[in-house]
Every structure is written in structure tokens, then in C-alpha cells.
Write a protein that holds these residues in place. Structure first.
Motif, PDB file in Angstrom:
ATOM      1  N   LEU A   8       0.800  -1.225  -0.028  1.00 32.11           N
ATOM      2  CA  LEU A   8       0.049   0.032   0.148  1.00 32.11           C
ATOM      3  C   LEU A   8       0.729   1.420   0.124  1.00 32.11           C
ATOM      4  O   LEU A   8       0.673   2.229  -0.668  1.00 32.11           O
ATOM      5  N   ILE A   9       1.859   1.150   0.670  1.00 35.60           N
ATOM      6  CA  ILE A   9       2.712   2.416   0.902  1.00 35.60           C
ATOM      7  C   ILE A   9       3.517   2.639  -0.352  1.00 35.60           C
ATOM      8  O   ILE A   9       3.525   3.729  -0.825  1.00 35.60           O
ATOM      9  N   MET A  10       4.147   1.534  -0.804  1.00 35.57           N
ATOM     10  CA  MET A  10       4.763   1.713  -2.229  1.00 35.57           C
ATOM     11  C   MET A  10       4.011   2.148  -3.296  1.00 35.57           C
ATOM     12  O   MET A  10       3.998   2.880  -4.416  1.00 35.57           O
ATOM     13  N   GLY A  11       2.453   1.792  -3.162  1.00 35.92           N
ATOM     14  CA  GLY A  11       1.643   2.271  -4.214  1.00 35.92           C
ATOM     15  C   GLY A  11       1.184   3.907  -4.061  1.00 35.92           C
ATOM     16  O   GLY A  11       1.159   4.476  -5.152  1.00 35.92           O
ATOM     17  N   MET A  12       1.291   4.082  -3.123  1.00 34.52           N
ATOM     18  CA  MET A  12       0.885   5.364  -2.820  1.00 34.52           C
ATOM     19  C   MET A  12       2.066   6.396  -3.207  1.00 34.52           C
ATOM     20  O   MET A  12       1.981   7.584  -3.532  1.00 34.52           O
ATOM     21  N   LEU A  13       3.314   5.906  -2.965  1.00 34.19           N
ATOM     22  CA  LEU A  13       4.606   6.600  -3.198  1.00 34.19           C
ATOM     23  C   LEU A  13       4.672   6.800  -4.840  1.00 34.19           C
ATOM     24  O   LEU A  13       5.133   7.819  -5.396  1.00 34.19           O
ATOM     25  N   MET A  14       4.433   5.653  -5.471  1.00 33.51           N
ATOM     26  CA  MET A  14       4.344   5.576  -6.848  1.00 33.51           C
ATOM     27  C   MET A  14       3.205   6.668  -7.484  1.00 33.51           C
ATOM     28  O   MET A  14       3.731   7.336  -8.420  1.00 33.51           O
ATOM     29  N   GLY A  15       2.214   6.796  -6.822  1.00 31.92           N
ATOM     30  CA  GLY A  15       1.218   7.588  -7.350  1.00 31.92           C
ATOM     31  C   GLY A  15       1.518   9.040  -7.188  1.00 31.92           C
ATOM     32  O   GLY A  15       1.254  10.004  -8.179  1.00 31.92           O
ATOM     33  N   VAL A  16       2.269   9.401  -5.979  1.00 32.05           N
ATOM     34  CA  VAL A  16       2.636  10.784  -5.657  1.00 32.05           C
ATOM     35  C   VAL A  16       3.785  11.036  -6.767  1.00 32.05           C
ATOM     36  O   VAL A  16       3.850  12.295  -7.240  1.00 32.05           O
ATOM     37  N   LEU A  17       4.672  10.115  -6.985  1.00 26.17           N
ATOM     38  CA  LEU A  17       5.720  10.580  -7.947  1.00 26.17           C
ATOM     39  C   LEU A  17       5.269  10.584  -9.507  1.00 26.17           C
ATOM     40  O   LEU A  17       5.622  11.392 -10.241  1.00 26.17           O
ATOM     41  N   ILE A  18       4.242   9.607  -9.890  1.00 28.87           N
ATOM     42  CA  ILE A  18       3.469  10.170 -11.101  1.00 28.87           C
ATOM     43  C   ILE A  18       2.970  11.525 -11.154  1.00 28.87           C
ATOM     44  O   ILE A  18       3.067  12.090 -12.187  1.00 28.87           O
ATOM     45  N   SER A  19       2.130  11.811 -10.092  1.00 30.89           N
ATOM     46  CA  SER A  19       1.446  13.267 -10.187  1.00 30.89           C
ATOM     47  C   SER A  19       2.448  14.315 -10.048  1.00 30.89           C
ATOM     48  O   SER A  19       2.125  15.194 -10.898  1.00 30.89           O
ATOM     49  N   LEU A  20       3.567  14.166  -9.600  1.00 28.77           N
ATOM     50  CA  LEU A  20       4.592  15.217  -9.602  1.00 28.77           C
ATOM     51  C   LEU A  20       5.256  15.373 -10.960  1.00 28.77           C
ATOM     52  O   LEU A  20       5.408  16.265 -11.431  1.00 28.77           O
ATOM     53  N   MET A  21       5.364  14.169 -11.701  1.00 30.50           N
ATOM     54  CA  MET A  21       5.759  14.288 -12.960  1.00 30.50           C
ATOM     55  C   MET A  21       4.976  14.881 -13.907  1.00 30.50           C
ATOM     56  O   MET A  21       5.245  15.668 -14.632  1.00 30.50           O
ATOM     57  N   LEU A  22       3.797  14.453 -13.937  1.00 35.38           N
ATOM     58  CA  LEU A  22       2.537  15.037 -14.678  1.00 35.38           C
ATOM     59  C   LEU A  22       2.470  16.649 -14.270  1.00 35.38           C
ATOM     60  O   LEU A  22       2.314  17.417 -15.315  1.00 35.38           O
ATOM     61  N   ALA A  23       2.799  17.045 -13.232  1.00 34.67           N
ATOM     62  CA  ALA A  23       2.418  18.325 -12.709  1.00 34.67           C
ATOM     63  C   ALA A  23       3.536  19.295 -13.506  1.00 34.67           C
ATOM     64  O   ALA A  23       3.510  20.146 -14.035  1.00 34.67           O
ATOM     65  N   LEU A  24       4.896  18.584 -13.491  1.00 35.93           N
ATOM     66  CA  LEU A  24       6.153  19.158 -14.106  1.00 35.93           C
ATOM     67  C   LEU A  24       5.933  19.325 -15.329  1.00 35.93           C
ATOM     68  O   LEU A  24       6.305  20.463 -16.151  1.00 35.93           O
ATOM     69  N   VAL A  25       5.300  18.299 -16.016  1.00 38.70           N
ATOM     70  CA  VAL A  25       5.238  18.498 -17.720  1.00 38.70           C
ATOM     71  C   VAL A  25       4.150  19.529 -17.889  1.00 38.70           C
ATOM     72  O   VAL A  25       4.425  20.311 -18.876  1.00 38.70           O
ATOM     73  N   ALA A  26       3.116  19.612 -17.109  1.00 40.43           N
ATOM     74  CA  ALA A  26       2.143  20.460 -17.411  1.00 40.43           C
ATOM     75  C   ALA A  26       2.829  21.889 -17.295  1.00 40.43           C
ATOM     76  O   ALA A  26       2.432  22.869 -18.114  1.00 40.43           O
ATOM     77  N   PHE A  27       3.271  22.103 -16.227  1.00 39.09           N
ATOM     78  CA  PHE A  27       4.104  23.342 -16.128  1.00 39.09           C
ATOM     79  C   PHE A  27       5.004  23.953 -17.036  1.00 39.09           C
ATOM     80  O   PHE A  27       4.827  25.027 -17.507  1.00 39.09           O
ATOM     81  N   ILE A  28       5.749  22.817 -17.863  1.00 41.19           N
ATOM     82  CA  ILE A  28       6.763  23.368 -18.639  1.00 41.19           C
ATOM     83  C   ILE A  28       5.930  23.654 -19.915  1.00 41.19           C
ATOM     84  O   ILE A  28       6.222  24.628 -20.661  1.00 41.19           O
ATOM     85  N   CYS A  29       4.879  23.094 -20.201  1.00 41.23           N
ATOM     86  CA  CYS A  29       3.923  23.418 -21.267  1.00 41.23           C
ATOM     87  C   CYS A  29       3.439  24.533 -21.163  1.00 41.23           C
ATOM     88  O   CYS A  29       3.327  25.357 -22.223  1.00 41.23           O
ATOM     89  N   ILE A  30       2.876  25.014 -20.135  1.00 38.23           N
ATOM     90  CA  ILE A  30       2.197  26.200 -19.891  1.00 38.23           C
ATOM     91  C   ILE A  30       3.152  27.333 -20.318  1.00 38.23           C
ATOM     92  O   ILE A  30       2.925  28.391 -20.770  1.00 38.23           O
ATOM     93  N   LYS A  31       4.551  27.243 -19.492  1.00 33.84           N
ATOM     94  CA  LYS A  31       5.489  27.950 -19.501  1.00 33.84           C
ATOM     95  C   LYS A  31       6.003  28.570 -20.739  1.00 33.84           C
ATOM     96  O   LYS A  31       6.014  29.505 -21.247  1.00 33.84           O
ATOM     97  N   CYS A  32       6.048  27.521 -21.580  1.00 28.12           N
ATOM     98  CA  CYS A  32       6.302  27.343 -23.200  1.00 28.12           C
ATOM     99  C   CYS A  32       5.258  28.267 -23.965  1.00 28.12           C
ATOM    100  O   CYS A  32       5.616  28.996 -24.854  1.00 28.12           O
ATOM    101  N   ARG A  33       3.978  27.744 -23.606  1.00 29.77           N
ATOM    102  CA  ARG A  33       3.001  28.516 -24.418  1.00 29.77           C
ATOM    103  C   ARG A  33       2.729  29.876 -24.190  1.00 29.77           C
ATOM    104  O   ARG A  33       2.734  30.756 -24.939  1.00 29.77           O
ATOM    105  N   CYS A  34       3.097  30.331 -22.758  1.00 35.49           N
ATOM    106  CA  CYS A  34       3.074  31.646 -22.329  1.00 35.49           C
ATOM    107  C   CYS A  34       4.218  32.686 -22.978  1.00 35.49           C
ATOM    108  O   CYS A  34       3.817  33.779 -23.478  1.00 35.49           O
TER     109      CYS A  34
END
Length: 403
Positions: A8-34
Motif C-alpha cells: 500500500l505504501i509503495m503504491g501511494m509513493l508511486m502515485g505521488v511520484l507520477i502526479s509530480l511528474m505530470l504536474a512538472l510536464v504541465a508546468f513546462i508546457c504552460i510556460k512555453c505556451r506563455c
């Protein structure tokens, strides 16, 4: 139980890591677009270097429905709204506060309800007008249904607002009111060089005037190339874009195709008028100052021969240039309307300069500074001869009276 907790703990950590990566990609895309949007909206150079159109009463028009990928152009926004609704933060008019702005009613009254037409071009009609100061001006009304017209409007205002020279047509103001875009220029009493070369209603230009006009145009181009900061390439030099004032002094006009000369030359769609286009520019799609030099060379030969490129000018030039000594060929193509009234030495000197300008290879072509110097020497030699003649005349007269 412990195994289930660990999973359960490993699954939660993986979920948090994937969420952070998606957030980073989204931030970079928004920055480039602006960043991209800011570049499109706020780069004033793009607005001042727009490729516009080709037109002329004596020219074949090049069509251009597309824009090259490296051509700096305004994106597909409504250019008129930039000037008319005042909502754009970077309204080009705000960049040039010294240019007077006229209302539609001002110019409606000045042109007698837009009835005083003196010309017509692809951009729209040109009217003679008298403004409230009593000054006579020319008003060019741009077709607001044409994207090219809107772009030309911006190009001419932004360029002519910062270019000032006695051999360039002065922009006196503009109008962006009631859905209309208009440019107000100084009125050039004697019209275009083309009308004097080809219209029967005008007497043929004498040789002296042709040389003086050529020098005026050369000086205007020299200023664009070496006096303007950054330098400007006109890209549409031809007789219909040379206007004459009441003293028959020439000024270069129509800057709709003009572009800033950039160091890192990029390819762009070929624009200009058939017959005046630099062949190297046509093949490489890269324009330089030497492209203007070529067009000027054609103009100079046209003034010598009284014949346009569409009338086979260049074929006659090639025949004249076959003379190895360069002492007889130019006489064979000189304008018959001159009736032999020209200075043969000046003709050969100017013909030699023009022939250098139209070299198919841009490298050997002279600069406009060289051309100005060469034509100035021709004029100085002529003025020196006149001065000597005036000095010797009284002596000769006195000798005759003594006899």
C-alpha cells in the motif's frame, strides 16, 4: 499484514511520484505556451518588418497568397483592431507619438467627401487633400477588406515614422477611424517618374533631369542602407515608386514591401515586381541590400532607354553591353524621345554604373554609396563645365566687340 501495508505504501509513493511528474510536464508546457504568446504579441520588430504586396501601374504583379515559414509576420489576428479599437496593449501608434493622427471627418472634409481622386493602386485610391493648416497633402485610403492593406498600413507607419530624408516621401499622419485606415503623405506635384517616362501628356524628361533624378533616388537608397538604424531594404524600386515634387526633385515612395536588413539572412517568399527583381534573390529567396542595387540598375537603364523591362529593356541592354570598349553601345539604346540631346560622356559613364548594378551575381555589384559617388562625379563634372563656360563667355564677347 505487514506485506499488505508495504504494498500500500509503495503504491501511494508511486502515485505521488507520477502526479509530480505530470504536474512538472504541465508546468513546462504552460510556460512555453506563455512565452510563445508573448513573443507573438510583444515583438515590435515583427510588426515593422511585414512583407506586404507587389503592385505598380507599369508592372506585372507577383501573386503571393502564402507566407514563408521564416518570414516575420503578424499572426492571424485582426490587424485593423490593433489600430481601431485601442484594446491592444502594444498598439503600434503608441510607439510613434510624433505622427499626427487624423479623424475620418478631418480627411473627409479635406478630400471634398473623397471626390478628389488623383491615383489608384492595389491598396486603394489616392486623393488630393487640403488639411486644416492649409497644406496640400495626398491621402492613401487602404482597403480594410484586404489583409495586405492592413499589413502595409502598419509597415509604412512604423518605417516612415522613423525614416527621415530629403529623398524619401514624408509621412505626415494617419487615420484609423470609423473602420477606415488612411495614410497622409506630402503631396508630390509632378506625380511619378513612370508618368513622365511613358505618358504622352508629359513632355519627355531631358537628359539633365534624368541624371538628377537618378542621383536623388540613389541618395534615398543609400540612406535606407547605411543611414537608417537598423538598415532597410526597399524591395520594390521602380519608376512608379519614385515621385517628383514641384522642383522635379525625386523621392522614393511606397514602403509596403520594405523590410529591415538582418544580419542572419533567412529565406522568405519572393516579393517585388517582375523585371526589377534580383535574379539571385529569386533563386535563393534571400533579399539583401544588393537586391535594391539590382533594381536601381534596371531603373537607371530604363531612364536611359525610355523602355520598361516588360518592353524588352534587358534584351536591348545585352546588345549594348556586347560592345567591348563600352564607348558606343549605350548610344544604340538611348531614348529616342531625347532626339539626340544628351551628353555622350555622361551616358557612357552612367551606363557603365548601371551595368555593374545588374550583375547576376550580387558579389560584384557596387554598394549604393559607390553608386552615389559615381553619379555625383558626373553631376560635378557637368556643373564644372557650365561654370567654365560662364567664366569664358564674357571674355569671348569682349574680344568680339573689339573686332
Amino acid at each position: 499484514m505487514k506485506e499488505a501495508s508495504r504494498e500500500l505504501i509503495m503504491g501511494m509513493l508511486m502515485g505521488v511520484l507520477i502526479s509530480l511528474m505530470l504536474a512538472l510536464v504541465a508546468f513546462i508546457c504552460i510556460k512555453c505556451r506563455c512565452r510563445y504568446l508573448l513573443l507573438l504579441e510583444d515583438n515590435p520588430r515583427r510588426a515593422s518588418t511585414i512583407p506586404i504586396r507587389t503592385n505598380g501601374v507599369d508592372a506585372v504583379i507577383l501573386s503571393d497568397s502564402t507566407v514563408g515559414q521564416e518570414s516575420p509576420v503578424v499572426p492571424h489576428a485582426n490587424c485593423t483592431s490593433v489600430w481601431l479599437d485601442g484594446t491592444c496593449k502594444k498598439n503600434p501608434a503608441s510607439l510613434l507619438p510624433g505622427i499626427p493622427k487624423y479623424t475620418y471627418r478631418d480627411l473627409q472634409k479635406a478630400t471634398c467627401e473623397f471626390t478628389s481622386v488623383i491615383g489608384q493602386g492595389a491598396f486603394g485610391p489616392v486623393f488630393k487633400a487640403t488639411v486644416s493648416t492649409g497644406e496640400t497633402v495626398a491621402v492613401k485610403v487602404l482597403d480594410t477588406n484586404s489583409k495586405q492593406g492592413e499589413q502595409e498600413f502598419q509597415t509604412e507607419v512604423l518605417l516612415l515614422g522613423r525614416l527621415h530624408h530629403r529623398n524619401l516621401v514624408n509621412l505626415l499622419g494617419y487615420c484609423a477611424d470609423k473602420g477606415q485606415l488612411m495614410l497622409v503623405y506630402m503631396y508630390m506635384t509632378n506625380g511619378s517618374l513612370a508618368s513622365h517616362l511613358y505618358c504622352e501628356e508629359h513632355d519627355p524628361l531631358n537628359w539633365t533631369l534624368r541624371v538628377d533624378i537618378a542621383l536623388d533616388v540613389a541618395r534615398g537608397l543609400e540612406y535606407l542602407h547605411y543611414g537608417a538604424v537598423p538598415p532597410v531594404v526597399h524591395r520594390d524600386i521602380k519608376p512608379s515608386n519614385v515621385l517628383l515634387d514641384q522642383s522635379m526633385r525625386a523621392r522614393v515612395a511606397d514602403f509596403g514591401l520594405s523590410r529591415e536588413a538582418i544580419v542572419n539572412h533567412q529565406k522568405s517568399n519572393v516579393k517585388g515586381t517582375f523585371g526589377y527583381l534580383d535574379p539571385e534573390y529569386i533563386s535563393s529567396k534571400i533579399f539583401t541590400k544588393k537586391s535594391d542595387v539590382y533594381s536601381f540598375g534596371v531603373l537607371l537603364l530604363e531612364m536611359i532607354a525610355g523602355r520598361s523591362p516588360q518592353q524588352g529593356l534587358m534584351d536591348y541592354v545585352e546588345l549594348a553591353a556586347m560592345d567591348v570598349e563600352g564607348t558606343a553601345g549605350w548610344d544604340e539604346i538611348v531614348d529616342p524621345r531625347l532626339s539626340g540631346a544628351y551628353n555622350a560622356e555622361e551616358l557612357h559613364n552612367i551606363g557603365a554604373v548601371a551595368h555593374k548594378c545588374i550583375n547576376p551575381d550580387s558579389g560584384p555589384r557596387p554598394s549604393m554609396s559607390f553608386v552615389v559617388q559615381a553619379l555625383s562625379q558626373v553631376v560635378k563634372a557637368r556643373d564644372g563645365t557650365r561654370h567654365r563656360e560662364k567664366t569664358l563667355l564674357p571674355v569671348a564677347t569682349a574680344g568680339e566687340e573689339a573686332n
